[in-house]
Design a protein around this motif. Structure first.
Motif, PDB file in Angstrom:
ATOM      1  N   MET A 286      17.898  38.964 -51.096  1.00  0.00           N
ATOM      2  CA  MET A 286      18.806  40.028 -50.691  1.00  0.00           C
ATOM      3  C   MET A 286      18.705  40.200 -49.177  1.00  0.00           C
ATOM      4  O   MET A 286      17.612  40.400 -48.643  1.00  0.00           O
ATOM      5  N   PRO A 287      19.819  40.121 -48.431  1.00  0.00           N
ATOM      6  CA  PRO A 287      19.764  40.238 -46.976  1.00  0.00           C
ATOM      7  C   PRO A 287      19.423  41.666 -46.562  1.00  0.00           C
ATOM      8  O   PRO A 287      19.748  42.632 -47.234  1.00  0.00           O
ATOM      9  N   SER A 288      18.748  41.758 -45.423  1.00  0.00           N
ATOM     10  CA  SER A 288      18.360  43.093 -44.927  1.00  0.00           C
ATOM     11  C   SER A 288      19.554  43.767 -44.255  1.00  0.00           C
ATOM     12  O   SER A 288      20.526  43.130 -43.877  1.00  0.00           O
ATOM     13  N   ASP A 289      19.459  45.101 -44.117  1.00  0.00           N
ATOM     14  CA  ASP A 289      20.534  45.867 -43.496  1.00  0.00           C
ATOM     15  C   ASP A 289      20.585  45.647 -41.986  1.00  0.00           C
ATOM     16  O   ASP A 289      21.630  45.768 -41.375  1.00  0.00           O
ATOM     17  N   LYS A 290      19.429  45.348 -41.398  1.00  0.00           N
ATOM     18  CA  LYS A 290      19.379  45.158 -39.949  1.00  0.00           C
ATOM     19  C   LYS A 290      19.573  43.692 -39.617  1.00  0.00           C
ATOM     20  O   LYS A 290      18.834  42.840 -40.094  1.00  0.00           O
ATOM     21  N   PRO A 291      20.578  43.399 -38.797  1.00  0.00           N
ATOM     22  CA  PRO A 291      20.778  41.996 -38.405  1.00  0.00           C
ATOM     23  C   PRO A 291      19.635  41.526 -37.513  1.00  0.00           C
ATOM     24  O   PRO A 291      19.125  42.276 -36.695  1.00  0.00           O
ATOM     25  N   ALA A 292      19.221  40.278 -37.712  1.00  0.00           N
ATOM     26  CA  ALA A 292      18.061  39.774 -36.990  1.00  0.00           C
ATOM     27  C   ALA A 292      18.449  38.974 -35.751  1.00  0.00           C
ATOM     28  O   ALA A 292      17.864  39.151 -34.689  1.00  0.00           O
ATOM     29  N   SER A 293      19.424  38.118 -35.870  1.00  0.00           N
ATOM     30  CA  SER A 293      19.744  37.250 -34.739  1.00  0.00           C
ATOM     31  C   SER A 293      20.753  37.906 -33.806  1.00  0.00           C
ATOM     32  O   SER A 293      21.453  38.860 -34.163  1.00  0.00           O
ATOM     33  N   LEU A 294      20.804  37.382 -32.620  1.00  0.00           N
ATOM     34  CA  LEU A 294      21.703  37.901 -31.596  1.00  0.00           C
ATOM     35  C   LEU A 294      23.164  37.766 -32.027  1.00  0.00           C
ATOM     36  O   LEU A 294      23.953  38.685 -31.812  1.00  0.00           O
ATOM     37  N   GLU A 295      23.504  36.653 -32.670  1.00  0.00           N
ATOM     38  CA  GLU A 295      24.880  36.435 -33.119  1.00  0.00           C
ATOM     39  C   GLU A 295      25.282  37.442 -34.190  1.00  0.00           C
ATOM     40  O   GLU A 295      26.400  37.950 -34.189  1.00  0.00           O
ATOM     41  N   GLU A 296      24.350  37.720 -35.104  1.00  0.00           N
ATOM     42  CA  GLU A 296      24.633  38.705 -36.154  1.00  0.00           C
ATOM     43  C   GLU A 296      24.858  40.096 -35.562  1.00  0.00           C
ATOM     44  O   GLU A 296      25.741  40.824 -36.001  1.00  0.00           O
ATOM     45  N   ILE A 297      24.047  40.432 -34.589  1.00  0.00           N
ATOM     46  CA  ILE A 297      24.177  41.745 -33.942  1.00  0.00           C
ATOM     47  C   ILE A 297      25.521  41.835 -33.219  1.00  0.00           C
ATOM     48  O   ILE A 297      26.230  42.841 -33.323  1.00  0.00           O
ATOM     49  N   GLN A 298      25.881  40.779 -32.490  1.00  0.00           N
ATOM     50  CA  GLN A 298      27.154  40.781 -31.776  1.00  0.00           C
ATOM     51  C   GLN A 298      28.337  40.865 -32.747  1.00  0.00           C
ATOM     52  O   GLN A 298      29.311  41.573 -32.485  1.00  0.00           O
ATOM     53  N   ALA A 299      28.237  40.169 -33.870  1.00  0.00           N
ATOM     54  CA  ALA A 299      29.303  40.227 -34.875  1.00  0.00           C
ATOM     55  C   ALA A 299      29.396  41.631 -35.475  1.00  0.00           C
ATOM     56  O   ALA A 299      30.506  42.162 -35.676  1.00  0.00           O
ATOM     57  N   SER A 300      28.253  42.246 -35.726  1.00  0.00           N
ATOM     58  CA  SER A 300      28.252  43.603 -36.273  1.00  0.00           C
ATOM     59  C   SER A 300      28.860  44.586 -35.280  1.00  0.00           C
ATOM     60  O   SER A 300      29.643  45.465 -35.664  1.00  0.00           O
ATOM     61  N   ILE A 301      28.523  44.445 -34.018  1.00  0.00           N
ATOM     62  CA  ILE A 301      29.080  45.330 -32.981  1.00  0.00           C
ATOM     63  C   ILE A 301      30.587  45.141 -32.891  1.00  0.00           C
ATOM     64  O   ILE A 301      31.340  46.120 -32.788  1.00  0.00           O
ATOM     65  N   ALA A 302      31.038  43.902 -32.954  1.00  0.00           N
ATOM     66  CA  ALA A 302      32.487  43.637 -32.882  1.00  0.00           C
ATOM     67  C   ALA A 302      33.215  44.280 -34.063  1.00  0.00           C
ATOM     68  O   ALA A 302      34.270  44.901 -33.884  1.00  0.00           O
ATOM     69  N   LYS A 303      32.647  44.146 -35.257  1.00  0.00           N
ATOM     70  CA  LYS A 303      33.262  44.761 -36.440  1.00  0.00           C
ATOM     71  C   LYS A 303      33.304  46.284 -36.299  1.00  0.00           C
ATOM     72  O   LYS A 303      34.310  46.921 -36.638  1.00  0.00           O
ATOM     73  N   LEU A 304      32.214  46.859 -35.812  1.00  0.00           N
ATOM     74  CA  LEU A 304      32.168  48.315 -35.656  1.00  0.00           C
ATOM     75  C   LEU A 304      33.157  48.791 -34.594  1.00  0.00           C
ATOM     76  O   LEU A 304      33.762  49.857 -34.738  1.00  0.00           O
ATOM     77  N   ARG A 305      33.335  48.015 -33.542  1.00  0.00           N
ATOM     78  CA  ARG A 305      34.302  48.403 -32.500  1.00  0.00           C
ATOM     79  C   ARG A 305      35.740  48.367 -33.053  1.00  0.00           C
ATOM     80  O   ARG A 305      36.545  49.227 -32.725  1.00  0.00           O
ATOM     81  N   VAL A 306      36.035  47.382 -33.884  1.00  0.00           N
ATOM     82  CA  VAL A 306      37.360  47.316 -34.505  1.00  0.00           C
ATOM     83  C   VAL A 306      37.558  48.529 -35.415  1.00  0.00           C
ATOM     84  O   VAL A 306      38.610  49.176 -35.388  1.00  0.00           O
ATOM     85  N   THR A 307      36.531  48.844 -36.197  1.00  0.00           N
ATOM     86  CA  THR A 307      36.602  50.018 -37.071  1.00  0.00           C
ATOM     87  C   THR A 307      36.775  51.291 -36.251  1.00  0.00           C
ATOM     88  O   THR A 307      37.550  52.177 -36.627  1.00  0.00           O
ATOM     89  N   GLU A 308      36.089  51.370 -35.128  1.00  0.00           N
ATOM     90  CA  GLU A 308      36.205  52.538 -34.247  1.00  0.00           C
ATOM     91  C   GLU A 308      37.632  52.680 -33.722  1.00  0.00           C
ATOM     92  O   GLU A 308      38.201  53.784 -33.719  1.00  0.00           O
ATOM     93  N   GLN A 309      38.231  51.577 -33.291  1.00  0.00           N
ATOM     94  CA  GLN A 309      39.606  51.621 -32.795  1.00  0.00           C
ATOM     95  C   GLN A 309      40.578  52.038 -33.896  1.00  0.00           C
ATOM     96  O   GLN A 309      41.493  52.828 -33.659  1.00  0.00           O
ATOM     97  N   GLN A 310      40.369  51.530 -35.100  1.00  0.00           N
ATOM     98  CA  GLN A 310      41.234  51.901 -36.220  1.00  0.00           C
ATOM     99  C   GLN A 310      41.085  53.383 -36.551  1.00  0.00           C
ATOM    100  O   GLN A 310      42.070  54.072 -36.812  1.00  0.00           O
ATOM    101  N   LEU A 311      39.865  53.875 -36.509  1.00  0.00           N
ATOM    102  CA  LEU A 311      39.614  55.281 -36.800  1.00  0.00           C
ATOM    103  C   LEU A 311      40.233  56.188 -35.738  1.00  0.00           C
ATOM    104  O   LEU A 311      40.808  57.232 -36.051  1.00  0.00           O
ATOM    105  N   GLU A 312      40.157  55.779 -34.474  1.00  0.00           N
ATOM    106  CA  GLU A 312      40.776  56.560 -33.406  1.00  0.00           C
ATOM    107  C   GLU A 312      42.298  56.563 -33.544  1.00  0.00           C
ATOM    108  O   GLU A 312      42.943  57.593 -33.333  1.00  0.00           O
ATOM    109  N   ALA A 313      42.879  55.424 -33.903  1.00  0.00           N
ATOM    110  CA  ALA A 313      44.328  55.372 -34.108  1.00  0.00           C
ATOM    111  C   ALA A 313      44.742  56.258 -35.275  1.00  0.00           C
ATOM    112  O   ALA A 313      45.743  56.981 -35.199  1.00  0.00           O
ATOM    113  N   THR A 314      43.962  56.235 -36.341  1.00  0.00           N
ATOM    114  CA  THR A 314      44.238  57.093 -37.496  1.00  0.00           C
ATOM    115  C   THR A 314      44.126  58.561 -37.109  1.00  0.00           C
ATOM    116  O   THR A 314      44.949  59.380 -37.531  1.00  0.00           O
ATOM    117  N   ALA A 315      43.137  58.888 -36.300  1.00  0.00           N
ATOM    118  CA  ALA A 315      42.964  60.272 -35.863  1.00  0.00           C
ATOM    119  C   ALA A 315      44.152  60.737 -35.024  1.00  0.00           C
ATOM    120  O   ALA A 315      44.604  61.881 -35.152  1.00  0.00           O
TER     121      ALA A 315
END
Length: 123
Positions: free
Chosen positions: A1-30
Motif C-alpha cells: 500500500m503506497p504511503s500518503d507522503k510522496p517520497a521522490s522529488l518527481e512525486e512531490i512536484q506532480a502532487s503540487i501541480a495537481k493541487l495547484r490545478v485543483t486550487e485554480q478550479q476551486l477559485e473559479a468555482t468560488a
C-alpha cells in the motif's frame, strides 16, 4: 500500500501541480458562486418587497388574517434561511481553499527538504 507522503522529488512536484490545478478550479468555482449569489440576493430583495406590498394591500382591503399575518413572516424566514446557507457555503469554500493552500505549502517545504538532501548527498 503506497504511503500518503510522496517520497521522490518527481512525486512531490506532480502532487503540487495537481493541487495547484485543483486550487485554480476551486477559485473559479468560488467566483462563479459569488456572482450567482449576488443575483439571488437581488431576487430575495424583490421577493421581500413584493411580500410587503401584498401584506399592505391585504391590510388595506381587510383581507384574511392568514394573508395579513402569514405571508411576510414566511418570506422573511425563507430569505434569512437562504442568506444563512449562503454564508455557510462561503465559509466552507474558504476553509477548503485554506486547507488546499496549507497542503501546497507543506508539499513545497517537503520538496525543498528533498532537494536539500539530494544536493547534500551529491558530490
Amino acid at each position: 500500500m503506497p504511503s500518503d507522503k510522496p517520497a521522490s522529488l518527481e512525486e512531490i512536484q506532480a502532487s503540487i501541480a495537481k493541487l495547484r490545478v485543483t486550487e485554480q478550479q476551486l477559485e473559479a468555482t468560488a467566483q462563479k458562486y459569488e456572482s450567482k449569489m449576488q443575483s439571488s440576493r437581488k431576487w430575495n430583495y424583490l421577493a421581500v418587497a413584493m411580500a410587503v406590498v401584498v401584506c399592505a394591500v391585504a391590510w388595506i382591503n381587510q383581507a384574511s388574517p392568514w394573508l395579513r399575518w402569514g405571508v411576510l413572516p414566511v418570506v422573511l424566514f425563507m430569505v434569512l434561511f437562504f442568506e444563512g446557507m449562503r454564508r455557510l457555503l462561503g465559509v466552507t469554500m474558504q476553509s477548503s481553499m485554506r486547507q488546499l493552500k496549507t497542503q501546497i505549502r507543506t508539499l513545497e517545504t517537503r520538496m525543498a527538504e528533498v532537494q536539500a538532501t539530494t544536493a547534500k548527498d551529491q558530490p
